[in-house]
Motif scaffolding. Sequence first.
Motif, PDB file in Angstrom:
ATOM      1  N   ALA A   1      -9.655  15.395  -0.047  1.00  0.00           N
ATOM      2  CA  ALA A   1      -8.413  14.684   0.260  1.00  0.00           C
ATOM      3  C   ALA A   1      -8.106  13.575  -0.742  1.00  0.00           C
ATOM      4  O   ALA A   1      -6.947  13.279  -0.999  1.00  0.00           O
ATOM      5  N   VAL A   2      -9.137  12.956  -1.327  1.00  0.00           N
ATOM      6  CA  VAL A   2      -8.896  11.776  -2.153  1.00  0.00           C
ATOM      7  C   VAL A   2      -9.587  11.830  -3.511  1.00  0.00           C
ATOM      8  O   VAL A   2      -9.763  10.805  -4.146  1.00  0.00           O
ATOM      9  N   ALA A   3      -9.969  12.997  -3.987  1.00  0.00           N
ATOM     10  CA  ALA A   3     -10.642  13.101  -5.283  1.00  0.00           C
ATOM     11  C   ALA A   3      -9.945  14.140  -6.157  1.00  0.00           C
ATOM     12  O   ALA A   3      -9.358  15.104  -5.652  1.00  0.00           O
TER      13      ALA A   3
ATOM     14  N   GLY B   1     -20.867  12.875 -21.033  1.00  0.00           N
ATOM     15  CA  GLY B   1     -21.945  12.302 -20.227  1.00  0.00           C
ATOM     16  C   GLY B   1     -21.517  11.900 -18.828  1.00  0.00           C
ATOM     17  O   GLY B   1     -22.364  11.717 -17.962  1.00  0.00           O
ATOM     18  N   SER B   2     -20.229  11.746 -18.567  1.00  0.00           N
ATOM     19  CA  SER B   2     -19.774  11.325 -17.250  1.00  0.00           C
ATOM     20  C   SER B   2     -19.270  12.513 -16.444  1.00  0.00           C
ATOM     21  O   SER B   2     -18.858  13.529 -16.983  1.00  0.00           O
ATOM     22  N   HIS B   3     -19.314  12.361 -15.124  1.00  0.00           N
ATOM     23  CA  HIS B   3     -18.858  13.413 -14.211  1.00  0.00           C
ATOM     24  C   HIS B   3     -17.345  13.503 -14.285  1.00  0.00           C
ATOM     25  O   HIS B   3     -16.660  12.506 -14.510  1.00  0.00           O
ATOM     26  N   ASN B   4     -16.777  14.663 -14.064  1.00  0.00           N
ATOM     27  CA  ASN B   4     -15.332  14.836 -14.246  1.00  0.00           C
ATOM     28  C   ASN B   4     -14.531  14.747 -12.952  1.00  0.00           C
ATOM     29  O   ASN B   4     -13.346  15.017 -12.942  1.00  0.00           O
ATOM     30  N   THR B   5     -15.146  14.351 -11.832  1.00  0.00           N
ATOM     31  CA  THR B   5     -14.441  14.202 -10.562  1.00  0.00           C
ATOM     32  C   THR B   5     -14.376  12.717 -10.206  1.00  0.00           C
ATOM     33  O   THR B   5     -15.391  12.035 -10.197  1.00  0.00           O
ATOM     34  N   PHE B   6     -13.153  12.224  -9.878  1.00  0.00           N
ATOM     35  CA  PHE B   6     -12.950  10.804  -9.638  1.00  0.00           C
ATOM     36  C   PHE B   6     -12.128  10.578  -8.382  1.00  0.00           C
ATOM     37  O   PHE B   6     -11.265  11.387  -8.027  1.00  0.00           O
ATOM     38  N   HIS B   7     -12.376   9.455  -7.708  1.00  0.00           N
ATOM     39  CA  HIS B   7     -11.611   9.030  -6.538  1.00  0.00           C
ATOM     40  C   HIS B   7     -10.242   8.527  -7.004  1.00  0.00           C
ATOM     41  O   HIS B   7     -10.100   8.043  -8.128  1.00  0.00           O
TER      42      HIS B   7
ATOM     43  N   ARG C   1       0.839  -1.187   0.000  1.00  0.00           N
ATOM     44  CA  ARG C   1       0.000   0.000   0.000  1.00  0.00           C
ATOM     45  C   ARG C   1       0.877   1.241   0.000  1.00  0.00           C
ATOM     46  O   ARG C   1       1.842   1.338   0.748  1.00  0.00           O
ATOM     47  N   ARG C   2       0.536   2.178  -0.849  1.00  0.00           N
ATOM     48  CA  ARG C   2       1.290   3.431  -0.888  1.00  0.00           C
ATOM     49  C   ARG C   2       0.313   4.578  -1.115  1.00  0.00           C
ATOM     50  O   ARG C   2      -0.697   4.408  -1.796  1.00  0.00           O
ATOM     51  N   PRO C   3       0.592   5.730  -0.554  1.00  0.00           N
ATOM     52  CA  PRO C   3      -0.319   6.865  -0.777  1.00  0.00           C
ATOM     53  C   PRO C   3      -0.240   7.336  -2.226  1.00  0.00           C
ATOM     54  O   PRO C   3       0.849   7.464  -2.796  1.00  0.00           O
ATOM     55  N   ILE C   4      -1.396   7.562  -2.829  1.00  0.00           N
ATOM     56  CA  ILE C   4      -1.450   7.983  -4.228  1.00  0.00           C
ATOM     57  C   ILE C   4      -1.768   9.478  -4.254  1.00  0.00           C
ATOM     58  O   ILE C   4      -2.826   9.899  -3.786  1.00  0.00           O
TER      59      ILE C   4
END
Length: 179
Positions: free
Chosen positions: A107-109, A120-126, A61-64
């Motif tokens: 913090a994560v998006a 058609g899709s939202h532009n904010t992602f996790h 696991r590493r912070p992205i």
Amino acid sequence: MAPYKMLYGRKCRTPVCWREVGQRVLASKDVIAEMNEKIDMVRSRIKAAQDRQKSYADRRRRPIEFQVGDYVLLKVAPSKGIIRFRKRGKLGPRNIGPFKKLARVGAVAYQLELPPALDGSHNTFHVSQLRKCLADETAYVPMDDIEVDVKLNDVEKPVAIKDFKVNELRNRYVRQVLV
């Protein structure tokens, strides 16, 4: 103390564990002390196993984190029976892009700059849906070369039919075409 009580912290209430009706007899203090030691030993071993598994998981696991202006790939979730983004099934791409990161939202998006084909899709992602793009911009395949319809399906048109044959399967005829 039974293993069930050691694991779950309460007595087992199944008919197998029911005892005869009658006077309860208290065990001696030595037996109770020995059982408490065994319970502590079991709990410490379970805790050690949990800590060991956590250390194995934490190594991978590493912070992205991304910087503004980085290029990222977007993970696509394939739906069964739907052809999306040029290929079907296991040959379909797991990530599409690259897309430029515009801003960090929380913090994560992250907010991405999407092409008009993906309006058609939202532009904010996790961050779990994003992968860092390691290729340079010269390796970029423009979305203009790919024809995508309203449902984000790739539109392919045959150029020429070279050969065809008809196979008979029981009571059905299947025509195979070589394009």
